[in-house]
Design an enzyme around this catalytic site. Structure first.
Site, PDB file in Angstrom:
ATOM      1  CD  GLU A  14      -4.041  -2.285   7.119  1.00 42.06           C
ATOM      2  OE1 GLU A  14      -2.907  -2.517   6.712  1.00 42.06           O
ATOM      3  OE2 GLU A  14      -4.675  -1.256   6.809  1.00 42.06           O
ATOM      4  CG  HIS A  50      -6.110   2.152   4.808  1.00 37.18           C
ATOM      5  ND1 HIS A  50      -5.754   3.101   5.737  1.00 37.18           N
ATOM      6  CD2 HIS A  50      -5.092   1.264   4.752  1.00 37.18           C
ATOM      7  CE1 HIS A  50      -4.547   2.793   6.218  1.00 37.18           C
ATOM      8  NE2 HIS A  50      -4.134   1.691   5.628  1.00 37.18           N
ATOM      9  CB  SER A  94       4.487  -1.738  12.107  1.00 42.46           C
ATOM     10  OG  SER A  94       4.113  -0.388  12.325  1.00 42.46           O
ATOM     11  N   GLY A 109       1.854   2.409  10.762  1.00 45.95           N
ATOM     12  CA  GLY A 109       2.847   3.476  10.637  1.00 45.95           C
ATOM     13  C   GLY A 109       3.503   3.865  11.954  1.00 45.95           C
ATOM     14  CD  GLU A 117      -3.401   5.674   6.394  1.00 45.92           C
ATOM     15  OE1 GLU A 117      -3.318   5.695   5.157  1.00 45.92           O
ATOM     16  OE2 GLU A 117      -2.545   5.127   7.139  1.00 45.92           O
ATOM     17  CG  ASN A 124      -1.799   1.197   1.326  1.00 46.83           C
ATOM     18  OD1 ASN A 124      -1.881   1.978   0.381  1.00 46.83           O
ATOM     19  ND2 ASN A 124      -2.476   1.361   2.454  1.00 46.83           N
ATOM     20  CD1 TRP A 125       3.676   1.013  -2.864  1.00 46.62           C
ATOM     21  CD2 TRP A 125       3.739   2.245  -4.758  1.00 46.62           C
ATOM     22  NE1 TRP A 125       4.456   0.338  -3.768  1.00 46.62           N
ATOM     23  CE2 TRP A 125       4.522   1.068  -4.943  1.00 46.62           C
ATOM     24  CE3 TRP A 125       3.640   3.148  -5.804  1.00 46.62           C
ATOM     25  CZ2 TRP A 125       5.191   0.806  -6.140  1.00 46.62           C
ATOM     26  CZ3 TRP A 125       4.300   2.884  -7.004  1.00 46.62           C
ATOM     27  CH2 TRP A 125       5.073   1.727  -7.152  1.00 46.62           C
ATOM     28  CE  LYS A 126      -0.469   3.376   4.638  1.00 45.90           C
ATOM     29  NZ  LYS A 126      -0.489   3.541   6.072  1.00 45.90           N
ATOM     30  N   GLY A 179       2.474  -0.983   4.384  1.00 39.50           N
ATOM     31  CA  GLY A 179       2.642   0.414   4.007  1.00 39.50           C
ATOM     32  C   GLY A 179       4.115   0.765   3.871  1.00 39.50           C
ATOM     33  N   GLY A 180       4.689   1.322   4.928  1.00 39.35           N
ATOM     34  CA  GLY A 180       6.059   1.851   4.903  1.00 39.35           C
ATOM     35  C   GLY A 180       7.075   0.918   4.263  1.00 39.35           C
TER      36      GLY A 180
END
Ligand code: PGA
Length: 253
Positions: A169, A97, A215, A175, A99, A9-11, A236-237
């Site tokens: 999640e 998601h 994470s 994150g 977010e 997930n590059w966001k 993500g990261g």
């Protein structure tokens, strides 16, 4: 056998040049996907076509959008429909998601509409759920997640549900560098599966892939993915670093 999935997930990160370089780096490194294993890249909308073209012909590798509209088409400025996504070769979409729930007020009911439009049109949803820290502290995460599933997913037929990938999640792990322990992940994944089984039966529940997100890194992926009910990760990261994400793909057991 259930599908195991490493989903990036590059966001809202990277330019298209950086994204293209990242995909080049990832596909040039040795990675192994068995017949039941997939790698999925959820990239920003303007990069979907570039990514789909670059990954075309790669077995078990797919591109996903990070969101889609709850409407079929029409006067919805700024929205992107399932049909538009399919017209550029996209087969997966991340929905709900945390977010999007938190910053764009997406409710369980609104997400149910998005799921319906996806499933009516052969678009595969990666549906996210998960609790905030206060809920985890109060130890009511199972009830919280059950409500998300009940209100967004449980109106679906069994056949439709089997097209959905679930990503659990916990918001406190996204994150933050604070991963759920593998035992915590297994416990709630098993709960999610049993909750599906209570409505749809064990046989259907056993076919649903449930990914863990929050994470995930190369250093914890093997242990997380080795849990019975953890079928991969939404990352993500660490998905922005080629070596990390390739190691995460290779951690699918
Ligand atoms: P993270 O993000 O891996 O950076 O914690 C996961 C996600 O939000 O999907």
């Amino acid at each position: 056998m259930r599908k195991q999935i490493a989903a990036a997930n590059w966001k809202m990160n990277l330019t298209i040049q950086q994204g293209e370089q990242l995909l080049n780096d990832i596909i040039s490194k040795p990675h192994e996907l068995a017949a039941h294993q997939l790698a999925v890249f959820a990239v920003p909308f303007p990069y979907l076509q570039m990514a789909a073209q670059k990954l075309a012909g790669k077995t078990n590798v797919f591109v996903a959008a990070q969101n889609c509209s709850n409407k079929k088409n029409g006067a919805y400025t700024g929205e992107t429909s399932v049909e538009i996504l399919q017209s550029v070769g996209i087969q997966y979409v991340v929905l709900g998601h945390s977010e999007r729930r938190e910053y764009y007020n997406e409710s369980n009911q609104f997400l149910a509409e998005k799921l319906d439009i996806c499933l009516a049109n052969n678009m595969k949803p990666i549906f996210c759920c998960g609790e905030p820290f206060a809920i985890r502290e109060a130890n009511t995460q199972n009830e919280f997640v059950a409500k998300q599933l009940d209100e967004s997913l449980f109106h679906l037929t069994a056949t439709q549900l089997q097209e959905v990938v679930i990503a659990y999640e916990p918001i406190w792990a996204i994150g933050t560098g604070k991963t759920a322990s593998s035992a915590q992940a297994q416990e709630i994944h098993a709960f999610i599966r049993s909750h599906i089984a209570a409505t749809y039966g064990v046989e259907i529940a056993e076919t649903i892939s449930i990914l863990y997100g929050g994470s995930v890194k190369a250093s914890n992926a093997v242990e997380l993915f080795s849990q019975t009910d953890v079928d991969g990760g939404l990352v993500g990261g660490a998905s922005l670093i080629a070596d990390e994400f390739v190691a995460i793909i290779n951690a699918l057991s």
